[in-house]
Design a protein around this motif. Structure first.
Motif, PDB file in Angstrom:
ATOM      1  N   LYS A 167     -66.037 -45.005  62.138  1.00  0.00           N
ATOM      2  CA  LYS A 167     -64.781 -44.345  61.776  1.00  0.00           C
ATOM      3  C   LYS A 167     -65.011 -42.852  61.528  1.00  0.00           C
ATOM      4  O   LYS A 167     -64.210 -42.003  61.935  1.00  0.00           O
ATOM      5  N   TYR A 168     -66.107 -42.536  60.841  1.00  0.00           N
ATOM      6  CA  TYR A 168     -66.438 -41.147  60.537  1.00  0.00           C
ATOM      7  C   TYR A 168     -66.692 -40.363  61.822  1.00  0.00           C
ATOM      8  O   TYR A 168     -66.219 -39.236  61.993  1.00  0.00           O
ATOM      9  N   ARG A 219     -59.957 -39.732  52.241  1.00  0.00           N
ATOM     10  CA  ARG A 219     -60.367 -40.359  53.513  1.00  0.00           C
ATOM     11  C   ARG A 219     -61.642 -41.192  53.376  1.00  0.00           C
ATOM     12  O   ARG A 219     -62.206 -41.629  54.379  1.00  0.00           O
ATOM     13  N   GLN A 261     -63.445 -39.656  63.505  1.00  0.00           N
ATOM     14  CA  GLN A 261     -62.723 -38.616  62.766  1.00  0.00           C
ATOM     15  C   GLN A 261     -63.261 -37.231  63.122  1.00  0.00           C
ATOM     16  O   GLN A 261     -62.494 -36.290  63.360  1.00  0.00           O
TER      17      GLN A 261
END
Length: 246
Positions: free
Chosen positions: A131-132, A82, A135
């Motif tokens: 994005k992290y 990822r 997530q």
């Protein structure tokens, strides 16, 4: 936390990338960390194999080594499926190879545009952090803490314990990599924590995922960062029940 990795065989270029990223980290409230600067693929992979933290990788494609940057990215994917990969290169025509190798590059930066390089790198870091954050949020692991006028984003799984500080209205967040003091109280923060956290005494909240031993006789929790925390009589049964539910 995001670990940032750089791989560039030209040492002058590597120093330039390093300087740009260090400036960003200094000027912004972030948990990202410049973790590895390497001039060869093998050096980067040695470091990557010893970490389980999500990475952001800035890779040159032409590394003048047995592996080029795209082949290095393919290896990285084995350890960090990822992670966020960015190619910094003069060979933009090689972009199609990333589909062949299935490395899912987040971005391409063309080296020749020197004046644009800092902002392009900053944009990639911001994009990776967004994005992290998304997530973590989707997996109930996001912890967003206000620091001055900015927000500090942390992965709750990285937190071993949270304790009150000797300074008024300050707390200390303990992780496997050290600790960080900031304004706040345990009561304020506890509302944002997921179900793996449990208060064990008046001044401590622990992440039960990091408990390696619980001694009921000693009323102590032993953590995997080599710290230990006492369990108060009032919270003894609650802690015991929470541990059984893991």
């Amino acid at each position: 936390m995001i670990h940032i990795y750089l791989c560039e065989d030209d040492k002058r270029q590597l120093l330039r990338w390093t300087s740009i990223i260090e400036k960003y980290l200094l000027m912004n409230s972030t948990e990202s960390l410049l973790y590895c600067t390497a001039s060869s693929p093998d050096d980067l992979l040695k470091v990557r194999k010893d970490s389980n933290i999500t990475g952001l990788y800035f890779l040159d494609i032409d590394l003048r080594a047995k592996k080029n940057g795209i082949e290095l990215a393919e290896e990285i994917r084995k350890y960090d499926p990822r992670g966020y990969i960015v190619f910094v290169t003069t060979h933009s025509e090689m972009a199609y190879l990333t589909f062949q190798y299935k490395v899912e590059a987040m971005d391409f930066i063309v080296k020749d545009k020197i004046s644009d390089l800092p902002e392009q790198i900053y944009s990639c870091i911001r994009n990776a952090e967004t994005k992290y954050r998304n997530q973590l949020d989707s997996s109930d692991r996001l912890l967003s803490i206000k620091v001055d006028k900015a927000s500090l984003v942390m992965d709750q799984d990285d937190i071993v314990a949270i304790t009150t500080s000797e300074e008024y209205h300050k707390i200390v967040i303990h992780t496997l990599n050290g600790f960080r003091q900031m304004s706040g109280s345990l009561k304020e923060l506890s509302a944002s924590l997921n179900s793996h956290f449990c208060q064990c005494n008046r001044s401590t909240i622990v992440n039960l995922k990091h408990v390696i031993k619980y001694s009921r006789d000693e009323a102590l929790l032993y953590m995997n960062n080599k710290e230990s925390y006492s369990v108060s009589v009032r919270l003894l049964s609650k802690v015991h029940k929470s541990l059984k539910c893991l």
